[in-house]
Design an enzyme around this catalytic site. Structure first.
Site, PDB file in Angstrom:
ATOM      1  N   PHE A 134     -12.437  -6.736  13.584  1.00 44.41           N
ATOM      2  CA  PHE A 134     -11.364  -7.272  12.761  1.00 44.41           C
ATOM      3  C   PHE A 134     -10.865  -6.212  11.770  1.00 44.41           C
ATOM      4  O   PHE A 134     -11.648  -5.603  11.060  1.00 44.41           O
ATOM      5  CB  PHE A 134     -11.863  -8.502  12.000  1.00 44.41           C
ATOM      6  CG  PHE A 134     -10.824  -9.061  11.053  1.00 44.41           C
ATOM      7  CD1 PHE A 134      -9.619  -9.554  11.530  1.00 44.41           C
ATOM      8  CD2 PHE A 134     -11.043  -9.060   9.678  1.00 44.41           C
ATOM      9  CE1 PHE A 134      -8.656 -10.051  10.664  1.00 44.41           C
ATOM     10  CE2 PHE A 134     -10.081  -9.560   8.798  1.00 44.41           C
ATOM     11  CZ  PHE A 134      -8.884 -10.049   9.299  1.00 44.41           C
ATOM     12  N   GLN A 135      -9.568  -5.997  11.746  1.00 43.69           N
ATOM     13  CA  GLN A 135      -8.931  -5.007  10.874  1.00 43.69           C
ATOM     14  C   GLN A 135      -9.487  -3.610  11.041  1.00 43.69           C
ATOM     15  O   GLN A 135      -9.609  -2.857  10.083  1.00 43.69           O
ATOM     16  CB  GLN A 135      -8.994  -5.456   9.411  1.00 43.69           C
ATOM     17  CG  GLN A 135      -8.227  -6.765   9.199  1.00 43.69           C
ATOM     18  CD  GLN A 135      -7.898  -7.043   7.749  1.00 43.69           C
ATOM     19  OE1 GLN A 135      -8.696  -6.744   6.863  1.00 43.69           O
ATOM     20  NE2 GLN A 135      -6.728  -7.619   7.512  1.00 43.69           N
TER      21      GLN A 135
ATOM     22  N   MET B 226      24.418   8.352   3.079  1.00 45.61           N
ATOM     23  CA  MET B 226      24.184   9.654   3.682  1.00 45.61           C
ATOM     24  C   MET B 226      24.414   9.596   5.193  1.00 45.61           C
ATOM     25  O   MET B 226      24.960  10.522   5.793  1.00 45.61           O
ATOM     26  CB  MET B 226      22.749  10.103   3.371  1.00 45.61           C
ATOM     27  CG  MET B 226      22.408  11.485   3.844  1.00 45.61           C
ATOM     28  SD  MET B 226      23.554  12.704   3.226  1.00 45.61           S
ATOM     29  CE  MET B 226      22.630  13.406   1.872  1.00 45.61           C
TER      30      MET B 226
ATOM     31  N   GLU C 130       0.814  -1.225   0.000  1.00 43.80           N
ATOM     32  CA  GLU C 130       0.000   0.000   0.000  1.00 43.80           C
ATOM     33  C   GLU C 130       0.846   1.272   0.000  1.00 43.80           C
ATOM     34  O   GLU C 130       0.438   2.299  -0.547  1.00 43.80           O
ATOM     35  CB  GLU C 130      -0.953   0.019   1.198  1.00 43.80           C
ATOM     36  CG  GLU C 130      -2.124  -0.951   1.070  1.00 43.80           C
ATOM     37  CD  GLU C 130      -1.799  -2.346   1.585  1.00 43.80           C
ATOM     38  OE1 GLU C 130      -0.613  -2.611   1.901  1.00 43.80           O
ATOM     39  OE2 GLU C 130      -2.723  -3.174   1.670  1.00 43.80           O
TER      40      GLU C 130
ATOM     41  N   LYS D 298     -17.728  -0.307   5.424  1.00 41.06           N
ATOM     42  CA  LYS D 298     -18.162  -1.235   4.391  1.00 41.06           C
ATOM     43  C   LYS D 298     -19.656  -1.112   4.098  1.00 41.06           C
ATOM     44  O   LYS D 298     -20.080  -1.166   2.943  1.00 41.06           O
ATOM     45  CB  LYS D 298     -17.827  -2.672   4.799  1.00 41.06           C
ATOM     46  CG  LYS D 298     -18.019  -3.653   3.659  1.00 41.06           C
ATOM     47  CD  LYS D 298     -17.417  -5.001   3.940  1.00 41.06           C
ATOM     48  CE  LYS D 298     -17.601  -5.920   2.732  1.00 41.06           C
ATOM     49  NZ  LYS D 298     -17.087  -7.261   2.990  1.00 41.06           N
TER      50      LYS D 298
HETATM   51  C1  LIG Z   1      18.685  14.123   2.278  1.00 43.40           C
HETATM   52  C2  LIG Z   1      18.007  15.437   2.075  1.00 43.40           C
HETATM   53  C3  LIG Z   1      18.762  16.586   1.902  1.00 43.40           C
HETATM   54  C4  LIG Z   1      18.163  17.815   1.616  1.00 43.40           C
HETATM   55  N1  LIG Z   1      18.948  18.888   1.371  1.00 43.40           N
HETATM   56  C5  LIG Z   1      18.375  20.037   0.903  1.00 43.40           C
HETATM   57  C6  LIG Z   1      19.165  21.127   0.429  1.00 43.40           C
HETATM   58  O1  LIG Z   1      20.389  21.095   0.437  1.00 43.40           O
HETATM   59  N2  LIG Z   1      18.515  22.214  -0.065  1.00 43.40           N
HETATM   60  C7  LIG Z   1      17.148  22.292  -0.130  1.00 43.40           C
HETATM   61  O2  LIG Z   1      16.618  23.267  -0.636  1.00 43.40           O
HETATM   62  N3  LIG Z   1      16.385  21.299   0.350  1.00 43.40           N
HETATM   63  C8  LIG Z   1      16.961  20.169   0.839  1.00 43.40           C
HETATM   64  N4  LIG Z   1      16.157  19.134   1.254  1.00 43.40           N
HETATM   65  C9  LIG Z   1      14.689  19.293   1.175  1.00 43.40           C
HETATM   66  C10 LIG Z   1      14.113  19.996   2.393  1.00 43.40           C
HETATM   67  O3  LIG Z   1      13.978  19.067   3.433  1.00 43.40           O
HETATM   68  C11 LIG Z   1      12.716  20.599   2.061  1.00 43.40           C
HETATM   69  O4  LIG Z   1      11.866  19.605   1.577  1.00 43.40           O
HETATM   70  C12 LIG Z   1      12.781  21.689   1.006  1.00 43.40           C
HETATM   71  O5  LIG Z   1      13.834  22.578   1.255  1.00 43.40           O
HETATM   72  C13 LIG Z   1      11.474  22.460   0.966  1.00 43.40           C
HETATM   73  O6  LIG Z   1      11.352  23.106  -0.257  1.00 43.40           O
HETATM   74  P1  LIG Z   1      10.438  24.383  -0.455  1.00 43.40           P
HETATM   75  O7  LIG Z   1      10.848  25.452   0.493  1.00 43.40           O
HETATM   76  O8  LIG Z   1      10.471  24.682  -1.889  1.00 43.40           O
HETATM   77  O9  LIG Z   1       9.001  23.975   0.062  1.00 43.40           O
HETATM   78  P2  LIG Z   1       7.909  22.942  -0.415  1.00 43.40           P
HETATM   79  O10 LIG Z   1       7.867  21.840   0.569  1.00 43.40           O
HETATM   80  O11 LIG Z   1       7.987  22.620  -1.837  1.00 43.40           O
HETATM   81  O12 LIG Z   1       6.641  23.838  -0.078  1.00 43.40           O
HETATM   82  C14 LIG Z   1       6.020  24.607  -1.018  1.00 43.40           C
HETATM   83  C15 LIG Z   1       5.679  25.991  -0.476  1.00 43.40           C
HETATM   84  O13 LIG Z   1       4.978  26.647  -1.518  1.00 43.40           O
HETATM   85  C16 LIG Z   1       3.720  27.047  -1.072  1.00 43.40           C
HETATM   86  N5  LIG Z   1       2.749  26.932  -2.159  1.00 43.40           N
HETATM   87  C17 LIG Z   1       2.070  25.848  -2.574  1.00 43.40           C
HETATM   88  N6  LIG Z   1       1.248  26.169  -3.587  1.00 43.40           N
HETATM   89  C18 LIG Z   1       1.411  27.482  -3.804  1.00 43.40           C
HETATM   90  C19 LIG Z   1       0.832  28.401  -4.711  1.00 43.40           C
HETATM   91  N7  LIG Z   1      -0.125  28.055  -5.580  1.00 43.40           N
HETATM   92  N8  LIG Z   1       1.237  29.693  -4.671  1.00 43.40           N
HETATM   93  C20 LIG Z   1       2.173  30.098  -3.752  1.00 43.40           C
HETATM   94  N9  LIG Z   1       2.748  29.264  -2.885  1.00 43.40           N
HETATM   95  C21 LIG Z   1       2.372  27.976  -2.894  1.00 43.40           C
HETATM   96  C22 LIG Z   1       3.387  26.170   0.104  1.00 43.40           C
HETATM   97  O14 LIG Z   1       2.463  26.794   0.946  1.00 43.40           O
HETATM   98  C23 LIG Z   1       4.764  25.962   0.735  1.00 43.40           C
HETATM   99  O15 LIG Z   1       5.068  27.011   1.607  1.00 43.40           O
HETATM  100  C24 LIG Z   1      16.755  17.906   1.577  1.00 43.40           C
HETATM  101  C25 LIG Z   1      15.985  16.769   1.790  1.00 43.40           C
HETATM  102  C26 LIG Z   1      16.588  15.536   2.027  1.00 43.40           C
HETATM  103  C27 LIG Z   1      15.727  14.336   2.212  1.00 43.40           C
HETATM  104  C1  LIG Z   2      12.364   5.198   5.560  1.00 40.66           C
HETATM  105  C2  LIG Z   2      13.627   5.867   5.976  1.00 40.66           C
HETATM  106  N1  LIG Z   2      14.403   5.305   6.931  1.00 40.66           N
HETATM  107  C3  LIG Z   2      15.564   5.882   7.298  1.00 40.66           C
HETATM  108  C4  LIG Z   2      15.979   7.056   6.711  1.00 40.66           C
HETATM  109  C5  LIG Z   2      17.301   7.723   7.142  1.00 40.66           C
HETATM  110  N2  LIG Z   2      18.231   7.757   6.007  1.00 40.66           N
HETATM  111  C6  LIG Z   2      18.404   8.844   5.230  1.00 40.66           C
HETATM  112  S1  LIG Z   2      19.458   8.616   3.976  1.00 40.66           S
HETATM  113  C7  LIG Z   2      19.749   7.024   4.444  1.00 40.66           C
HETATM  114  C8  LIG Z   2      20.694   6.162   3.679  1.00 40.66           C
HETATM  115  C9  LIG Z   2      20.208   5.849   2.322  1.00 40.66           C
HETATM  116  O1  LIG Z   2      21.017   4.866   1.782  1.00 40.66           O
HETATM  117  P1  LIG Z   2      21.025   4.549   0.232  1.00 40.66           P
HETATM  118  O2  LIG Z   2      19.644   4.416  -0.264  1.00 40.66           O
HETATM  119  O3  LIG Z   2      21.948   3.428  -0.022  1.00 40.66           O
HETATM  120  O4  LIG Z   2      21.580   5.896  -0.385  1.00 40.66           O
HETATM  121  P2  LIG Z   2      23.040   6.535  -0.334  1.00 40.66           P
HETATM  122  O5  LIG Z   2      23.009   7.577   0.719  1.00 40.66           O
HETATM  123  O6  LIG Z   2      24.020   5.448  -0.027  1.00 40.66           O
HETATM  124  O7  LIG Z   2      23.214   7.124  -1.689  1.00 40.66           O
HETATM  125  C10 LIG Z   2      19.015   6.703   5.583  1.00 40.66           C
HETATM  126  C11 LIG Z   2      19.059   5.413   6.282  1.00 40.66           C
HETATM  127  C12 LIG Z   2      15.122   7.616   5.744  1.00 40.66           C
HETATM  128  N3  LIG Z   2      15.408   8.781   5.140  1.00 40.66           N
HETATM  129  N4  LIG Z   2      13.974   6.988   5.375  1.00 40.66           N
END
Ligand SMILES: Cc1cc2nc3c(=O)[nH]c(=O)nc-3n(C[C@H](O)[C@H](O)[C@H](O)COP(=O)(O)OP(=O)(O)OC[C@H]3O[C@@H](n4cnc5c(N)ncnc54)[C@H](O)[C@@H]3O)c2cc1C
Ligand SMILES: Cc1ncc(C[n+]2csc(CCOP(=O)(O)OP(=O)(O)O)c2C)c(N)n1
Ligand SMILES: [Mg+2]
Lengths: 167, 581
Positions: free
Chosen positions: B113-114, B478, B51, B163
């Site tokens: 159930f469920q 990471m 799911e 249901k």
């Molecule tokens: C491993 C990892 C590393 C990351 N590193 C970075 C990084 O280095 N840099 C980075 O930027 N992010 C990074 N992120 C992502 C970060 O966590 C956020 O998800 C991201 O920065 C949010 O982006 P955003 O501000 O564009 O907001 P979004 O989450 O895209 O939010 C959208 C915004 O726009 C608004 N909006 C929606 N519709 C409209 C509309 N019609 N008109 C006006 N506004 C609207 C919403 O209200 C909201 O405020 C990383 C994520 C991960 C998993």
């Molecule tokens: C469901 C979930 N569990 C744990 C994490 C924490 N986490 C972030 S990055 C990462 C490692 C990801 O490993 P891989 O997919 O091999 O990518 P790599 O960083 O090696 O490119 C983990 C465990 C997460 N983001 N999501």
């Protein structure tokens, strides 16, 4: 500057199952303070009125108001602390009323505008309304070990003058 | 007067909403709905293998084409499995309508159930949810759900269906429109605020546009491009905003934030006017709030008032939708023939170009071992920058964001807010359903891919050929990187002592598998894979196990406190010929 102000926020809420939990959930999920919360039906059967007391600095309160407004079930709200408003809370208090205490308790109740609702030979049950501060003062005035039970309704409020929260 | 069942009403409503695909998985509580699906062909049901994947596929579909994604799961474990996918869509503001089965109304609350309290469990991670107790409200509730999910700040909406409600009969009437007295998002920006914002924007000496996912969600890219080019200002995108402004344009200075470019973060730090559009000042972007844009006056355009001044106090808030507000700004500038300060701007660009000269995305090339960045660069070349790229979560995600230059919106699909490992593969499948004729690649890692691997079977069943680019470093890279930097290389539980043979695994599912471990074979393998238009190909790239993502702002750092790759070992990625093979 007092930056952790107390705010009385009054909300018109859709009278739907779960609407109250959405509000309560919001406060716990986002770590906002909640001092009291009351909710009851209104003259319009599709709406409930919820009043809550919270505290926080200006920025936190601004977020609380925005987050509340974002809930689909919130129809309208007003921060009563931002306007001239009346705040009321109901308190029911059961006290010991023996010997000398009896007259003293009656006198105190009268001073605070309370009503004695129930009397036994050893107790009084008093009703008191007022703002939170008045109720607190009453509790302070009563001897600590004379208090048997306190029930407070939580604050409700309404704006003064022409201003009214309705849809 | 025709009476039809709740299940039939549901299917008809979906048809009316123009739903092409319903991603789902059956179970007892939704059997009636499956029976109604059986006798029609308008709404195609896609049978996933888990799911969570139904939700991610619906999500990927929606991000690719802009229409709402729709999913159907059964009660209990069906719903709980879906929760991660719902939360993922919630964090990235993706419009989804999710139907969950529920035990019959008479049994609700009986630990039947469920039975789980679906509305309760999902409440914190949906835009809104409903429990339909009376069939009379079903059609209208569905209309409301689509309306709420797709308007304002989009998000997932759940409808829980006992249901008995799917079995009961009622007259069918689908309202053309719904109005909710308590929900009325502001689309048009306040004219006075827009006017003030334009003045502030044009008074800037060191401006920067910081734009995010909101531009893509609102299809506001054309307006953003027009305004940015009219002003001539530098622009940076968040991870979620990539593609809203063409990455290959000279005004684009790269992604910002924790793994953004040096020039983007330095320009943010030094700017005097920050123009934030559809971005939410996430902590991965701001770094330490106290050190964020210390000299800036800030304009913020967002449709959600609660995004504004949440983390950073702004000077000119504008609540409204990106295209509307930007169009209004453009008219003010054009009508009044307003001009930016070109002299100051020229100086500012010279400064930015100096920062660019640092080449913060350089990495050390190797003849022996495949560098993950190199794979993404080749992927970009081989697909001519045109493919839809989905990603999982980890280092590979950052490299995909840094080295694949996205020139159009909805081309880059990744989990930013929740950072859900396992998102990439089902999302790629969803995107492929939306655009069967486009190349779709899923950039993933050896950890992430194993979280939703079972969907290889779904992709076989429905023939949704995706190229899986596995950057296999044998590590939860990471996390390993953080352990290296911040935990003195105590690599606790981040190394996989056992990994499956991904080639055999792909073959077991009926797909093509390839293992590539030499840099010189990278390009050829990619070309071969993309030439197989109708096959899913699993490309298992054995990459450098210890490569790190640079640049990096360590948590708590300011935007001007970036860690760069060890400079003396750096080779430019942009200078041709420097990439040794
Ligand atoms: C491993 C990892 C590393 C990351 N590193 C970075 C990084 O280095 N840099 C980075 O930027 N992010 C990074 N992120 C992502 C970060 O966590 C956020 O998800 C991201 O920065 C949010 O982006 P955003 O501000 O564009 O907001 P979004 O989450 O895209 O939010 C959208 C915004 O726009 C608004 N909006 C929606 N519709 C409209 C509309 N019609 N008109 C006006 N506004 C609207 C919403 O209200 C909201 O405020 C990383 C994520 C991960 C998993
Ligand atoms: C469901 C979930 N569990 C744990 C994490 C924490 N986490 C972030 S990055 C990462 C490692 C990801 O490993 P891989 O997919 O091999 O990518 P790599 O960083 O090696 O490119 C983990 C465990 C997460 N983001 N999501
Ligand atoms: Mg890995």
């Amino acid at each position: 500057m007092n930056n952790n102000n107390r705010h009385l926020i009054s909300i018109l809420l859709e009278n739907e199952a779960g609407a109250l939990s959405r509000v309560a959930n919001l406060f716990s999920a986002r770590g906002y303070n909640i001092e009291s919360l009351t909710v009851a039906p209104t003259d319009d059967p599709t709406l409930s009125r919820l009043t809550l007391v919270t505290s926080g600095n200006e920025q936190v309160i601004e977020q609380i108001v925005k987050q509340l407004n974002k809930l689909i079930d919130v129809v309208k709200l007003i921060d009563l602390s931002e306007t001239d408003a009346i705040e009321r809370e109901l308190m029911l208090i059961k006290t010991k009323a023996n010997g000398e205490q009896r007259a003293e308790m009656k006198r105190l109740s009268d001073i605070f505008g309370g009503r004695i609702l129930d009397v036994t030979d050893a107790t009084y049950t008093i009703e008191l309304t007022g703002d939170g501060e008045k109720l607190d003062n009453f509790l302070r005035a009563v001897e600590r070990d004379a208090i048997l039970e306190v029930v407070r309704s939580g604050a409700t409020g309404i704006a003064r003058g022409q201003k009214a929260l309705h849809i | 007067m025709e009476l039809i069942t709740g299940a039939e009403i549901l299917v008809r409503c979906l048809k009316e909403e123009g739903v092409e695909y319903l991603f789902g998985y059956p179970g007892g509580a939704v059997l009636h709905i499956y029976d109604a699906l059986y006798v029609q062909e308008d709404v195609k049901h896609i049978l996933v293998r888990h799911e969570q994947a139904a939700l991610h596929a619906a999500d990927g579909y929606s991000r690719a084409c802009g229409k709402p994604g729709v999913a159907l799961v059964t009660s209990g474990p069906g719903l709980t499995n879906a929760v991660t996918g719902i939360a993922n869509a919630y964090m990235d503001s993706v419009p989804l309508v999710v139907f969950s089965g529920q035990v019959p109304t008479a049994l609700i609350g009986n630990d039947a159930f469920q039975e789980v309290d679906a509305v309760g469990i999902t409440r914190p991670c949906v835009k809104h949810n409903f429990l339909v107790r009376d069939i009379k409200n079903l059609a209208e509730t569905i209309k409301k759900a689509f309306f709420i999910a797709t308007t304002g700040r989009p998000g997932p909406v759940l409808i829980d269906l006992p249901k008995d409600v799917t079995i009961a009969k009622a007259e069918y009437h689908y309202p053309k429109k719904v109005k909710l007295r308590s929900y009325n998002p502001t689309i048009k920006g306040h004219a006075g605020q827009i006017r003030k914002a334009v003045d502030m924007i044009l008074s800037a000496k060191r401006p920067i546009m910081y734009t995010g996912g909101g531009v893509i969600l609102s299809d506001g890219s054309p307006e953003l491009v027009e305004l940015t080019q009219l002003l001539g200002y530098p622009i940076t995108n968040t991870l979620m905003g990539l593609g809203a402004y063409p990455a290959t344009d000279k005004q684009f200075i790269g992604m910002l934030g924790m793994h953004g470019t040096y020039e983007a973060n330095m320009a943010m730090h030094d700017c005097d006017v920050l123009i934030a559009i559809g971005a939410r000042f996430d902590d991965r972007v701001t770094g330490k709030i106290e050190k964020f844009c210390p000299h800036a006056r800030i304009v913020h355009v967002d449709i959600d008032p609660s995004s504004i001044s949440k983390n950073v106090q702004v000077d000119i808030p504008i609540v409204g939708s990106v295209p509307n507000v930007l169009r209004a700004m453009i008219s003010v500038i054009r009508d009044e023939k307003l001009k930016p300060d070109t002299e100051a701007l020229g100086k500012w660009w010279r400064q930015i170009d100096e920062w660019r000269g640092i080449k913060s995305l350089s990495y050390r090339q190797s003849n022996e071992i495949i560098k993950p960045q190199f794979v993404i660069q080749k992927l970009y070349e081989v697909t001519q920058g045109q493919a839809i790229i989905t990603s999982d979560v980890g280092q590979h995600q950052m490299w995909a964001a840094q080295y694949y230059h996205f020139d159009r919106p909805r081309q880059w699909i990744n989990s930013g807010g929740l950072g859900t490992m396992g998102f990439g593969l089902p999302a790629a499948m969803g995107a492929k359903f939306a655009f069967p004729d486009q190349d779709v690649a899923c950039v993933t890692g050896d950890g992430s891919i194993q979280m939703m691997l079972q969907e290889l079977a779904t992709m076989k069943q429905y023939n949704t050929p995706v190229k899986i680019v596995n950057l296999n470093n044998g590590y939860l890279g990471m996390v390993r990187q953080w352990q290296e930097f911040f935990y003195q290389k105590r690599y606790c539980m981040t190394y996989f002592e056992s990994l499956p043979d991904f080639v055999m695994l792909a073959e077991a599912y009926g797909h093509v598998g390839m293992r590539i471990d030499k840099p010189r074979d990278v390009e050829g393998a990619l070309r071969e894979a993309f030439a197989m238009k109708d096959r899913t190909v699993f490309l298992d790239f054995i990459t450098d196990q210890t490569e790190n993502v640079f640049p990096m702002i360590p948590s708590g750092g300011g935007q001007n406190e970036m860690l760069l790759a060890e400079r003396d070992e750096m080779v430019s990625t942009h200078d041709e010929g420097m990439v040794l093979l």
